[in-house]
Design a protein around this motif. Structure first.
Motif, PDB file in Angstrom:
ATOM      1  N   ALA A 536       0.830  -1.204   0.000  1.00  0.00           N
ATOM      2  CA  ALA A 536       0.000   0.000   0.000  1.00  0.00           C
ATOM      3  C   ALA A 536       0.865   1.254   0.000  1.00  0.00           C
ATOM      4  CB  ALA A 536      -0.935  -0.009   1.203  1.00  0.00           C
ATOM      5  N   GLN A 537       1.936   1.242   0.778  1.00  0.00           N
ATOM      6  CA  GLN A 537       2.845   2.390   0.777  1.00  0.00           C
ATOM      7  C   GLN A 537       3.477   2.585  -0.591  1.00  0.00           C
ATOM      8  OE1 GLN A 537       5.835   2.237   3.861  1.00  0.00           O
ATOM      9  NE2 GLN A 537       4.575   3.475   5.226  1.00  0.00           N
ATOM     10  N   ASN A 538       3.916   1.474  -1.190  1.00  0.00           N
ATOM     11  CA  ASN A 538       4.566   1.566  -2.493  1.00  0.00           C
ATOM     12  C   ASN A 538       3.604   1.994  -3.584  1.00  0.00           C
ATOM     13  OD1 ASN A 538       6.870   0.720  -1.232  1.00  0.00           O
ATOM     14  ND2 ASN A 538       6.769  -1.384  -1.973  1.00  0.00           N
ATOM     15  N   ALA A 539       2.321   1.721  -3.388  1.00  0.00           N
ATOM     16  CA  ALA A 539       1.301   2.155  -4.346  1.00  0.00           C
ATOM     17  C   ALA A 539       0.817   3.566  -4.061  1.00  0.00           C
ATOM     18  CB  ALA A 539       0.114   1.184  -4.313  1.00  0.00           C
ATOM     19  N   GLY A 540       1.310   4.174  -2.983  1.00  0.00           N
ATOM     20  CA  GLY A 540       0.899   5.528  -2.644  1.00  0.00           C
ATOM     21  C   GLY A 540      -0.493   5.607  -2.066  1.00  0.00           C
ATOM     22  N   GLU A 541      -0.990   4.519  -1.509  1.00  0.00           N
ATOM     23  CA  GLU A 541      -2.344   4.481  -0.946  1.00  0.00           C
ATOM     24  C   GLU A 541      -2.242   4.593   0.572  1.00  0.00           C
ATOM     25  OE1 GLU A 541      -3.447   0.741  -2.625  1.00  0.00           O
ATOM     26  OE2 GLU A 541      -4.237   1.642  -4.456  1.00  0.00           O
ATOM     27  N   ASN A 542      -2.197   5.842   1.038  1.00  0.00           N
ATOM     28  CA  ASN A 542      -1.882   6.091   2.439  1.00  0.00           C
ATOM     29  C   ASN A 542      -2.938   5.552   3.400  1.00  0.00           C
ATOM     30  OD1 ASN A 542       0.310   7.377   1.379  1.00  0.00           O
ATOM     31  ND2 ASN A 542      -0.352   9.443   1.916  1.00  0.00           N
ATOM     32  N   ALA A 543      -4.205   5.706   3.059  1.00  0.00           N
ATOM     33  CA  ALA A 543      -5.272   5.240   3.950  1.00  0.00           C
ATOM     34  C   ALA A 543      -5.230   3.718   4.090  1.00  0.00           C
ATOM     35  CB  ALA A 543      -6.632   5.686   3.431  1.00  0.00           C
ATOM     36  N   LEU A 544      -4.997   3.031   2.991  1.00  0.00           N
ATOM     37  CA  LEU A 544      -4.924   1.570   3.044  1.00  0.00           C
ATOM     38  C   LEU A 544      -3.673   1.123   3.814  1.00  0.00           C
ATOM     39  CD1 LEU A 544      -6.116  -1.127   2.261  1.00  0.00           C
ATOM     40  CD2 LEU A 544      -4.926  -0.963   0.051  1.00  0.00           C
ATOM     41  N   ALA A 545      -2.572   1.838   3.628  1.00  0.00           N
ATOM     42  CA  ALA A 545      -1.356   1.514   4.370  1.00  0.00           C
ATOM     43  C   ALA A 545      -1.607   1.660   5.871  1.00  0.00           C
ATOM     44  CB  ALA A 545      -0.206   2.418   3.935  1.00  0.00           C
ATOM     45  N   LEU A 546      -2.302   2.719   6.259  1.00  0.00           N
ATOM     46  CA  LEU A 546      -2.620   2.905   7.676  1.00  0.00           C
ATOM     47  C   LEU A 546      -3.488   1.774   8.196  1.00  0.00           C
ATOM     48  CD1 LEU A 546      -2.726   4.454  10.312  1.00  0.00           C
ATOM     49  CD2 LEU A 546      -4.561   5.870   9.345  1.00  0.00           C
ATOM     50  N   GLU A 547      -4.466   1.368   7.411  1.00  0.00           N
ATOM     51  CA  GLU A 547      -5.341   0.267   7.828  1.00  0.00           C
ATOM     52  C   GLU A 547      -4.527  -1.006   8.069  1.00  0.00           C
ATOM     53  OE1 GLU A 547      -8.687  -2.575   5.717  1.00  0.00           O
ATOM     54  OE2 GLU A 547      -8.631  -0.451   5.159  1.00  0.00           O
ATOM     55  N   ARG A 548      -3.602  -1.291   7.168  1.00  0.00           N
ATOM     56  CA  ARG A 548      -2.802  -2.513   7.287  1.00  0.00           C
ATOM     57  C   ARG A 548      -1.859  -2.438   8.493  1.00  0.00           C
ATOM     58  NH1 ARG A 548      -5.946  -5.756   4.439  1.00  0.00           N
ATOM     59  NH2 ARG A 548      -5.855  -5.400   2.180  1.00  0.00           N
ATOM     60  N   PHE A 549      -1.193  -1.300   8.646  1.00  0.00           N
ATOM     61  CA  PHE A 549      -0.226  -1.199   9.733  1.00  0.00           C
ATOM     62  C   PHE A 549      -0.903  -1.094  11.097  1.00  0.00           C
ATOM     63  CE2 PHE A 549       2.902   0.319   6.400  1.00  0.00           C
ATOM     64  CZ  PHE A 549       3.688  -0.822   6.489  1.00  0.00           C
ATOM     65  N   ALA A 550      -2.090  -0.504  11.153  1.00  0.00           N
ATOM     66  CA  ALA A 550      -2.834  -0.482  12.417  1.00  0.00           C
ATOM     67  C   ALA A 550      -3.233  -1.900  12.814  1.00  0.00           C
ATOM     68  CB  ALA A 550      -4.064   0.407  12.286  1.00  0.00           C
ATOM     69  N   ALA A 551      -3.683  -2.680  11.831  1.00  0.00           N
ATOM     70  CA  ALA A 551      -4.016  -4.082  12.115  1.00  0.00           C
ATOM     71  C   ALA A 551      -2.775  -4.852  12.531  1.00  0.00           C
ATOM     72  CB  ALA A 551      -4.652  -4.719  10.874  1.00  0.00           C
ATOM     73  N   LEU A 552      -1.642  -4.545  11.920  1.00  0.00           N
ATOM     74  CA  LEU A 552      -0.389  -5.228  12.241  1.00  0.00           C
ATOM     75  C   LEU A 552       0.054  -4.912  13.667  1.00  0.00           C
ATOM     76  CD1 LEU A 552       2.068  -6.911  11.403  1.00  0.00           C
ATOM     77  CD2 LEU A 552       3.058  -4.836  10.401  1.00  0.00           C
ATOM     78  N   SER A 553       0.012  -3.648  14.075  1.00  0.00           N
ATOM     79  CA  SER A 553       0.442  -3.294  15.423  1.00  0.00           C
ATOM     80  C   SER A 553      -0.523  -3.808  16.477  1.00  0.00           C
ATOM     81  CB  SER A 553       0.621  -1.775  15.568  1.00  0.00           C
ATOM     82  OG  SER A 553      -0.631  -1.116  15.535  1.00  0.00           O
TER      83      SER A 553
END
Length: 914
Positions: A536-553
């Motif tokens: 998601a970060q590499n695709a520039g999709e910040n909201a999706l990256a946040l969703e993934r990393f919040a789930a990860l943490s």
């Protein structure tokens, strides 16, 4: 044998007047100045180190010091923190109570976290009275204690803490490493103890035998070679020997034997069992090794104490000197020693000791094929992995060496060894271990497990292509258990996150996440979420990256830094600040990465001094744990900060350091970051063509780099392209920014920078004005300043002077408030060109020394420390890491040319506004 307090008990002081005076001077210096110090007493065994150390401790107590001292043990030299614990738990007022230390032990999931907690305890005590911490036999200090002793003096350099170590001379040994780490921080002194003079030895003889000393005795004492302990033991042998014409044996082992000959056989066996267990041992353990009840051994214990061989400290039985234990130990046949060590390991485990306590005996007694020893080494490695990963790696390597290649157990042990070696940063060893095991053609299920274990190794080595090849091969062969297949699929997704087809990578990641959920495998879930966050970060999709990393943490709190940075990419700095505060209070793991997140937070808000200190501290912590993750990017950002400040020399140093570190981690992200920094430097040097060429190279590293690297810096890249007359590149960059804004319509920074880039390319005033409006809704000060400067220059070109001056003034003031004085100066020149005179005067160049040399953050911390705050309490008030406070404080002391908090308080009190 003489008892405590007799002349013989202080015999090490004979002929040591000069050394004692030097150490006394150091005690006085620490007490007088309030700064730290370190002394290392060195010499051969028996030369008098322990006695001299004891006298130093006594003199420090008399001088009002709080004294804590301990002794490292040869057979406990791998037990984490055992050596330093002996220091902190000793004394009339121990620095740590047993309960507090037990709590530390339960929570020390990170070495850095543990050191910080220990520093807080010592710092608090040193706020009331000067502190002396002494450690004898430092050559046997365990790895975690050595690590702490290398870090704590620097952390406590501003407090009156005197460290006194005693140990044998060992070039490049633990003692030298500890002293080298403290060199340049405060006063250090190495006090070598050489052989005593003949006169001093004669005094020892007079102390022991008085009128009985004759020429024959003095000639025999020459065999001691000036070693006071050997001389004392020979004298003791003379005093207890029968009155015969036999000559005195010259060797210590023989000398000890002469005393043991008259002992009860049971006492001799008891002493030998104790010698196997170590210098300090428990009566219960010795009894178990003897195969007797403890009560039966009381007479033997009493006889050994009367003979001056053992002391009883209330908790353990202790050989009065290491040389005595070694002499008893040397009298045991080698084959018997090995067998006794194997039995000692069983006894310790059976009696409830931790596995790591039994490991020294396993290492001395285990034979190839000893599966019990292998299991114990694995348990011990698991126990110490969080705090001493290097030790855990050594234990797993030893365990693997004990398993013959023909046994299936070798694959299971090897799999664990791969994981532990990787965790310890020994990725090359892990990879060679894995490949050696794979070459043995294991069953398919085992093959898959080994490839999955090697996944983290390959990722840490930046071998994404190799990771994809191996995971795909393992999945194609089949035979893996469902949870292992899920891990392989997630690892494959992680590799795909570095490639061009991110849509395919995302699809693979979603499948891997479903597989992880179906199997319930936590590791597979962590890997899949991490991969999807990267994608998601590499695709520039910040909201999706946040969703993934919040789930990860939420699954693993160690990934909180990734979630914080993802919030910052959404311009949600308030949540980022709240999570940083939570992490500071809770002592979150991965503190170096937490400092990376803190630095990104401060940089985004335009706090250049804090950001620079944060990235510097992050690099120090990564160096300490030898796990470099963000050092390239940290140096890139610090170089840009230096350019914004106008410090070209520092900027160039950071660029060179980034290039050097790139050699160790040449992944696409690091490569692109260094290329972009080279472009920025080329622009600063006036080489527009080279700067544009470097930006083009960044584009070629990988499509996804445009989102990760140019997210906040695309405006600078556009200006470089336009300066070089490369309009095609500028248009391409503007199109990227527009695409990024389309992916992140709710992020003011994304939409504002896109408008700014397009306005620059099209020279469109309305679009530049729109960019300023959009960025005003965001938190990033430097981004707002750059947009205002672009708008002001465009307005000037259009002849709209009044509005141009307003925009340029705003940019200048924002830059100046952030400490970006070089950027502010460039805007000031534009204001002068507009006839506005540049507005407020340029700031005076900050001096190198004195109060005026301090940054705003350093002044805040200096005032807090002068008021009596500890590093932690100051950090809590400022919402930063205590490590960052220490970085600032070190800079404060250097600039003010002071060495203690007392001196700092005097400086602050003397200020006109204090």
């Amino acid at each position: 044998m003489a008892g405590a307090g007799s002349p013989l008990s202080r015999s090490g002081l004979r002929g040591r007047e000069a050394e004692l005076a030097e150490l006394q001077a150091l005690i006085n210096s620490v007490a007088r100045t309030g700064s730290g110090g370190m002394a290392l007493i060195q010499g051969e065994p028996g030369i008098g180190k322990t006695t001299l150390l004891a006298e130093v401790l006594s003199q420090a107590r008399a001088a009002g010091f709080s004294v804590s001292a301990g002794k490292a043990d040869e057979l406990h030299h791998i037990v984490p923190l055992s050596s330093l614990a002996a220091c902190l738990l000793q004394g009339e007022q121990p620095l740590l109570s047993g309960d507090v230390f037990a709590d530390l032990a339960r929570n020390h999931d990170q070495r850095i976290w543990l050191v910080e907690r220990l520093a807080e305890v010592i710092e608090a005590r040193a706020g009331d009275v000067p502190v002396l911490i002494g450690l004898d036999d430092v050559q046997w200090a365990d790895p975690l204690s050595r690590f702490a002793l290398q870090q704590l003096p620097a952390r406590l350099r501003t407090s009156p803490v005197l460290w006194v170590l005693a140990g044998r001379r060992e070039p490049a040994g633990p003692a030298e490493e500890i002293v080298a780490a403290a060199a340049g921080i405060f006063t250090t002194a190495t006090v070598p103890l050489g052989p005593l003079t003949g006169e001093a030895i004669a005094q020892l003889a007079d102390d022991a035998l008085g009128a009985a000393v004759d020429e024959r005795v003095r000639e025999l004492l020459d065999g001691a070679g000036g070693n006071p302990f050997l001389a004392v033991e020979m004298l003791a042998g003379l005093r207890t020997a029968e009155a015969t014409d036999d000559s005195v044996p010259p060797g210590l082992v023989v000398g000890v034997r002469s005393r043991l000959r008259s002992m009860n056989p049971g006492t001799l066996r008891f002493l030998r069992m104790g010698a196997v267990l170590g210098r300090a041992f428990g009566l219960q353990d010795a009894a178990a090794l003897c195969g007797r009840a403890p009560a039966v051994l009381i007479p033997a214990l009493e006889e050994a104490v009367r003979a001056g061989l053992l002391d009883d400290d209330g908790e353990h039985l202790v050989f009065r000197h290491d040389l005595l234990r070694q002499a008893v130990y040397a009298d045991i046949l080698p084959s018997a020693r090995r067998a006794l060590h194997r039995e000692a390991a069983r006894v310790l485990v059976a009696s409830g000791h931790r596995p790591i306590d039994a490991v020294p005996h396993v290492l001395r007694g285990a034979l190839p094929g000893d599966e019990e020893a292998v299991a114990l080494l694995q348990r011990a490695a698991d126990d110490v992995l969080a705090v001493t990963p290097e030790l855990a790696a050594d234990l797993m390597t030893r365990a693997l060496a004990l398993v013959p290649s023909v046994r299936p157990l070798r694959f299971a042990v090897g799999e664990r060894a791969i994981l532990v070696l990787t965790r310890a940063g020994r990725s090359r060893d892990a990879l060679s271990t894995g490949d050696e095991l794979l070459a043995a053609r294991p069953p398919l299920e085992v093959f898959s497990r080994l490839q999955a274990a090697l996944g983290g190794t390959l990722w840490s080595m930046d071998l994404a292509g190799e990771l994809r090849r191996r995971t795909e091969a393992a999945l194609a062969l089949g035979g893996a258990l469902p949870e292992i297949a899920a891990r392989l699929a997630a690892l494959r997704t992680l590799a795909l996150s570095r490639e061009y087809d991110l849509a395919a990578a995302r699809e693979a990641g979603e499948t891997a996440l479903r597989d992880a959920a179906a199997t319930g495998d936590r590791e597979a879930r962590v890997l899949a979420l991490s991969a999807l966050g990267e994608i998601a970060q590499n695709a520039g999709e910040n909201a999706l990256a946040l969703e993934r990393f919040a789930a990860l943490s939420a699954v693993d709190s160690a990934f909180l830094p990734e979630e914080i940075v993802a919030h910052l990419h959404m311009d949600d700095f308030e949540t980022g600040r709240r999570l940083l505060l939570k992490a500071t209070e809770a002592g979150a793991p991965r503190q170096a990465m937490m400092l990376w997140a803190q630095g990104q937070h401060d940089l985004g808000l335009g706090r250049l001094d804090d950001a620079d200190a944060g990235f510097l501290t992050m690099e120090h912590l990564e160096d300490e744990v030898r796990v470099p993750v963000q050092q390239v990017n940290g140096r890139v950002i610090r170089s840009r900060i230096a350019l914004l400040r106008g410090d070209r020399e520092a900027a160039r140093e950071h660029l060179n350091a980034a290039r050097e570190r790139l050699g160790a981690k040449p992944n696409p992200g690091n490569t692109a970051a260094v290329l972009f920094l080279e472009a920025v430097h080329a622009e600063a040097d006036g080489d527009a063509g080279l700067s544009a060429a470097k930006v083009r190279q960044v584009q070629q590293v990988g499509d996804f780099m445009r989102w990760r690297l140019l997210r906040d810096w695309v405006d600078a890249a556009v200006r470089m392209a336009l300066s070089a007359g490369d309009h095609e590149l500028a248009e391409d960059l503007a199109a990227q920014a527009e695409a990024h804004a389309g992916r992140n319509p709710a992020v003011p920074t994304a939409t504002g920078i896109a408008a700014q880039a397009l306005g620059l390319v099209k020279n469109d005033l309305a679009m530049l004005e729109r960019s300023v409006e959009l960025l005003d809704a965001g938190p990033r000060a430097l981004v707002r300043a750059a947009a205002s400067a672009d708008l002001g220059r465009a307005l000037l070109s259009a002849g709209r002077k009044q509005r141009a001056v307003a925009a340029l003034t705003r940019a200048r003031d924002t830059y100046a408030e952030s400490g970006a004085h070089a950027a502010a100066a460039r805007v000031r020149q534009a204001l002068k060109g507009a006839g506005a005179g540049g507005g407020r005067a340029a700031p005076v160049q900050r001096p190198v020394q004195g109060w005026g040399a301090l940054t705003a953050s350093e002044k805040k911390i200096a005032r807090l420390i002068a008021q009596g705050h500890t590093n932690r309490s100051a950090a809590e008030l400022l919402v930063v890491s205590p490590h960052t406070v220490n970085t600032h404080l070190t800079s404060v002391f250097r600039k003010l040319e002071i060495n203690s908090r007392v001196q700092l308080a005097n400086v602050v009190m003397a200020l006109p506004d204090s």
